[in-house]
Design a protein around this motif. Sequence first.
Motif, short mmCIF file in Angstrom:
data_model
loop_
_atom_site.label_atom_id
_atom_site.label_comp_id
_atom_site.label_asym_id
_atom_site.label_seq_id
_atom_site.Cartn_x
_atom_site.Cartn_y
_atom_site.Cartn_z
N LEU A 67 -0.31 12.04 -4.89
CA LEU A 67 1.01 12.47 -5.38
C LEU A 67 0.91 13.17 -6.73
O LEU A 67 1.67 14.08 -7.03
CB LEU A 67 1.95 11.27 -5.52
N ALA A 68 -0.03 12.73 -7.56
CA ALA A 68 -0.11 13.21 -8.94
C ALA A 68 -0.93 14.49 -9.09
O ALA A 68 -0.96 15.06 -10.18
CB ALA A 68 -0.70 12.12 -9.83
N VAL A 69 -1.54 14.97 -8.04
CA VAL A 69 -2.39 16.17 -8.15
C VAL A 69 -1.58 17.36 -8.64
O VAL A 69 -2.00 18.10 -9.52
CB VAL A 69 -3.08 16.48 -6.79
N ASN A 70 -0.39 17.54 -8.11
CA ASN A 70 0.47 18.65 -8.53
C ASN A 70 1.58 18.08 -9.41
O ASN A 70 2.47 17.38 -8.92
CB ASN A 70 1.06 19.36 -7.31
N GLN A 71 1.54 18.40 -10.69
CA GLN A 71 2.47 17.81 -11.65
C GLN A 71 3.93 18.12 -11.32
O GLN A 71 4.79 17.24 -11.39
CB GLN A 71 2.15 18.29 -13.07
N ASP A 100 15.15 1.32 1.97
CA ASP A 100 16.13 2.28 1.45
C ASP A 100 16.28 2.16 -0.06
O ASP A 100 16.38 3.16 -0.77
CB ASP A 100 17.50 2.09 2.11
N LYS A 101 16.29 0.93 -0.57
CA LYS A 101 16.47 0.70 -2.00
C LYS A 101 15.22 1.02 -2.82
O LYS A 101 15.32 1.53 -3.93
CB LYS A 101 16.88 -0.76 -2.27
N LEU A 102 14.04 0.71 -2.28
CA LEU A 102 12.81 0.90 -3.03
C LEU A 102 12.20 2.28 -2.86
O LEU A 102 11.35 2.68 -3.66
CB LEU A 102 11.77 -0.15 -2.63
N GLY A 103 12.62 3.01 -1.84
CA GLY A 103 12.01 4.32 -1.62
C GLY A 103 10.52 4.16 -1.40
O GLY A 103 10.07 3.32 -0.65
N LEU A 104 9.73 4.95 -2.11
CA LEU A 104 8.28 4.89 -1.91
C LEU A 104 7.57 3.98 -2.92
O LEU A 104 6.35 3.90 -2.94
CB LEU A 104 7.66 6.28 -1.92
N ILE A 105 8.33 3.25 -3.73
CA ILE A 105 7.73 2.38 -4.76
C ILE A 105 6.64 1.46 -4.20
O ILE A 105 5.57 1.39 -4.78
CB ILE A 105 8.83 1.57 -5.50
N PRO A 106 6.83 0.74 -3.09
CA PRO A 106 5.76 -0.12 -2.59
C PRO A 106 4.47 0.63 -2.28
O PRO A 106 3.38 0.10 -2.45
CB PRO A 106 6.34 -0.75 -1.33
N GLN A 107 4.59 1.88 -1.86
CA GLN A 107 3.41 2.67 -1.54
C GLN A 107 2.61 3.04 -2.80
O GLN A 107 1.42 3.34 -2.70
CB GLN A 107 3.81 3.94 -0.80
N LEU A 108 3.26 2.99 -3.96
CA LEU A 108 2.57 3.33 -5.20
C LEU A 108 1.55 2.27 -5.61
O LEU A 108 0.77 2.49 -6.54
CB LEU A 108 3.58 3.57 -6.33
N LEU A 109 1.52 1.14 -4.92
CA LEU A 109 0.49 0.14 -5.16
C LEU A 109 -0.89 0.69 -4.76
O LEU A 109 -1.90 0.24 -5.28
CB LEU A 109 0.78 -1.13 -4.36
N ASN A 110 -0.90 1.65 -3.86
CA ASN A 110 -2.15 2.23 -3.36
C ASN A 110 -2.60 3.34 -4.31
O ASN A 110 -1.94 4.37 -4.46
CB ASN A 110 -1.91 2.78 -1.96
N TYR A 111 -3.79 3.15 -4.92
CA TYR A 111 -4.32 4.11 -5.89
C TYR A 111 -4.50 5.50 -5.28
O TYR A 111 -4.14 6.51 -5.89
CB TYR A 111 -5.65 3.61 -6.47
N GLU A 112 -5.07 5.56 -4.07
CA GLU A 112 -5.32 6.86 -3.45
C GLU A 112 -4.01 7.61 -3.21
O GLU A 112 -3.94 8.82 -3.41
CB GLU A 112 -6.08 6.69 -2.11
#
Length: 104
Positions: A82-86, A65-77
């Motif tokens: 996520l970054a494809v659409n600005q 709940d506190k980190l949201g999706l931050i841990p998933q951002l470790l994954n480059y793919e």
Amino acid sequence: MQAYLQHNLHIGGKYYDAYPSRNLPKYGVVKAIDNKCYELLPPYSTNAEILISWIPERINQYITDKLGLIPQLLNYEYRHELAVNQIDFLNLIKVQIEINPTNF
């Protein structure tokens, strides 16, 4: 816990941390014995078996709940997707900041 959570973010102090020694005893759950050494007090010690299965999931839920999706951002793919659409990416960042601004 690191294997269970699949990351090592936000799981407590790595070195001596005065906060638990100073503050945890006031809740009546543990008694500070030494540096990072605590005694579990009743009724928690008498219900330890139940807590053993409950605590990891509760910690996971709280941290997620506190980190949201931050841990998933470790994954480059995942970051790339996520970054494809600005615009979508910026909206995602805005939502994550609203969840927990200290992540940024």
